[in-house]
Every structure is written in C-alpha cells, then in structure tokens.
Enzyme design. Sequence first.
Site, PDB file in Angstrom:
ATOM      1  N   CYS A  86      42.915  23.125  36.716  1.00  0.00           N
ATOM      2  CA  CYS A  86      43.613  22.389  37.762  1.00  0.00           C
ATOM      3  C   CYS A  86      44.307  21.310  37.285  1.00  0.00           C
ATOM      4  O   CYS A  86      45.023  21.163  36.330  1.00  0.00           O
ATOM      5  CB  CYS A  86      42.950  22.430  39.226  1.00  0.00           C
ATOM      6  SG  CYS A  86      44.323  22.517  40.383  1.00  0.00           S
ATOM      7  N   HIS A 196      40.248  28.176  39.761  1.00  0.00           N
ATOM      8  CA  HIS A 196      38.950  27.273  39.780  1.00  0.00           C
ATOM      9  C   HIS A 196      37.753  28.333  39.668  1.00  0.00           C
ATOM     10  O   HIS A 196      37.115  28.706  40.585  1.00  0.00           O
ATOM     11  CB  HIS A 196      38.617  26.598  41.328  1.00  0.00           C
ATOM     12  CG  HIS A 196      39.720  25.239  41.331  1.00  0.00           C
ATOM     13  ND1 HIS A 196      39.567  24.230  41.009  1.00  0.00           N
ATOM     14  CD2 HIS A 196      40.899  25.310  42.119  1.00  0.00           C
ATOM     15  CE1 HIS A 196      40.264  23.388  41.183  1.00  0.00           C
ATOM     16  NE2 HIS A 196      41.357  23.858  41.604  1.00  0.00           N
ATOM     17  N   GLU A 198      35.036  27.392  38.813  1.00  0.00           N
ATOM     18  CA  GLU A 198      33.541  26.812  39.314  1.00  0.00           C
ATOM     19  C   GLU A 198      33.274  27.241  40.621  1.00  0.00           C
ATOM     20  O   GLU A 198      32.389  26.941  41.242  1.00  0.00           O
ATOM     21  CB  GLU A 198      33.711  25.332  39.022  1.00  0.00           C
ATOM     22  CG  GLU A 198      34.643  24.380  40.135  1.00  0.00           C
ATOM     23  CD  GLU A 198      35.933  24.658  39.838  1.00  0.00           C
ATOM     24  OE1 GLU A 198      36.144  25.518  38.933  1.00  0.00           O
ATOM     25  OE2 GLU A 198      36.848  23.634  40.342  1.00  0.00           O
TER      26      GLU A 198
END
Lengths: 223, 80
Positions: A86, A196, A198
């Site tokens: 990002c 994302h 994660e």
Amino acid sequence: MKSAVVQLPGLNRDRDMIAALTKISGKAPVTVWQTETEIPDVDLIVIPGGFSYGDYLRCGAIAARMPVMQAIKAKAEQGVRVLGVCNGFQILVEAGLLPGALMRNASLKFVCREVKLEVVNPETAFTRAYAKGQVIRTPVAHHDGNYFADAETLKTIEGNGQVVFRYAEGTNPNGSINDIAGVMNAKGNVLGMMPHPENLIEVAHGGSDGRGIFASALDVIAA
Amino acid sequence: MIKARVTVTLKNGVLDPQGKAIEGALGALGFDGIGQVRQGKVFDLQLETADKAKAEADLKAMCEKLLANTVIENYSISLA
C-alpha cells in the site's frame, strides 16, 4: 529468517505487519525508524501501509527521500528482499526502486473492500507458495492505487514477469493499467503491492489467503 | 532574493481523473464548450540568492528530486 519493519510518521499498518511477521516466522521483526542510516542484518525488509507524511505532495514522495530509504536501496542492491504494501508500494515507486507510478483512483474515491488477486507469476521469492493463475482474496484500502507506467515500461515489466499480481474477476478497485496490483523489480527481490495480505493470515481474519506471501518471503512454506 | 514559480503538470497521455471530475462539474454549472481540464500544482519559492543561473540549476534539481514525479509529470520553472 529475520525481518525488519520500517516506521515513518503517518504509517499506521506497522502493527498489523509486525503481528503478521511474528506469527508466520515465529520471530518478531526489528523496527527501523526513518532517520536510521543502517539496517540490521535481515533477510526481509517490509515497508507497511498508511499515510506517511499525510500523503503531502504525492503519496510516499516525502517518505521516499528519508535517510532510511538510502539504506534500503543499498540492501536491495545486495539482494535483500524488500516488500512494500500500500503506502509502502507508493514509497518504493517514488524512491525509484520499482517502475511506474501510483495515481489517484479512477473513481476518485477511497476504496476499502475485498478484491480478488490473480497470482500472475508464482516463480518469485514472494509467491512460491501459490500456483500460477491462482486467485486469492485480499483486502484493499487506498485512495491512490491506480498503477500507471508508460507503454515502453509496461511492455518491459509484462515481458519480464515483473507483473506479479493482477486484480481478477472484474474487481479492479482503482483503474490500474492492465489490472496491475503488484509489481517487482527486474532482479526479483523488491515487490510492491496495493492489497494488504497482512490482514488475511488467520482464521480470525476470515481467511489466510495472504499468508503465502510472507511464508514465501520468509522461507517458511509448510511442506 | 529570487522569487520563483514551479508549475507541475501531468504528461500528455496520463489519465487525470481529478481533471475529468472538474470538467464534469464545470459542465454542470453551465459552462459550455470546455474541451479538457487538466489539474496541476504550483509551487512559489523564495531563494536566498541573487545568482539567477544558480537558482535555475537548484530549482531544476528540486524538480527532478522531489517536486515532480517525472514518470507522470512535467515541470516548468519561471523566475520573477
């Protein structure tokens, strides 16, 4: 494998990234502040998401000129793996570590939702856990993810397998050229992506599709 | 002291969604005949030097290193 997470004022996804790296590698990453000129001996450096310097001037533009980026450049040249997610991706293109640029979403709206990603190139240090053409789910949350590269650059990165992820099944959230969601450098050790991973690594997240990126980069792919 | 203005604009061929939205809004206000709107940025700088050649060289370096992203933007420099 050891990892590091870069911290800059305005980044806010660093704690999610630290949690993901800790859970997947079993070791907490070291954190590196923006003014540091040396990075500890690690195998993976991650620049997380957020809004470094309030997105002033251009997203990632000011962060890309901080001292820590010179240290990251030097490590990348030595072959250390670097992942930017990002705002981290925006910082890497602004720093010239990745080709192209990230512009305002074509819709002009901030998008926060789940998209589908096609693993275009599974033969990278970051995607070995996936199969070619595999479609995975990942969340996105950004205002400036509209990837752009001139025709010549586009031809080069498409030809070299540097386009690692594409938005799949009509889920392109930002108008990026060729549906590009993630690109790597020619050498294959620096990857930037808007989604994302994660935030999709365990049951509590509602899935673990993003885990493979960290498992690949940290060499902990389950047999 | 030298006063300078740096103008940064998107290169031709780079899509400008903000310019498009402004173009649409101007049309909605009743302004007819707008061919195209492209949005850019303006930076006004004061440089503590009297040397115009040095100022121009410095400004060019500032544009290349920070003020413009030359992948997608052009810049122009004018001294007052």
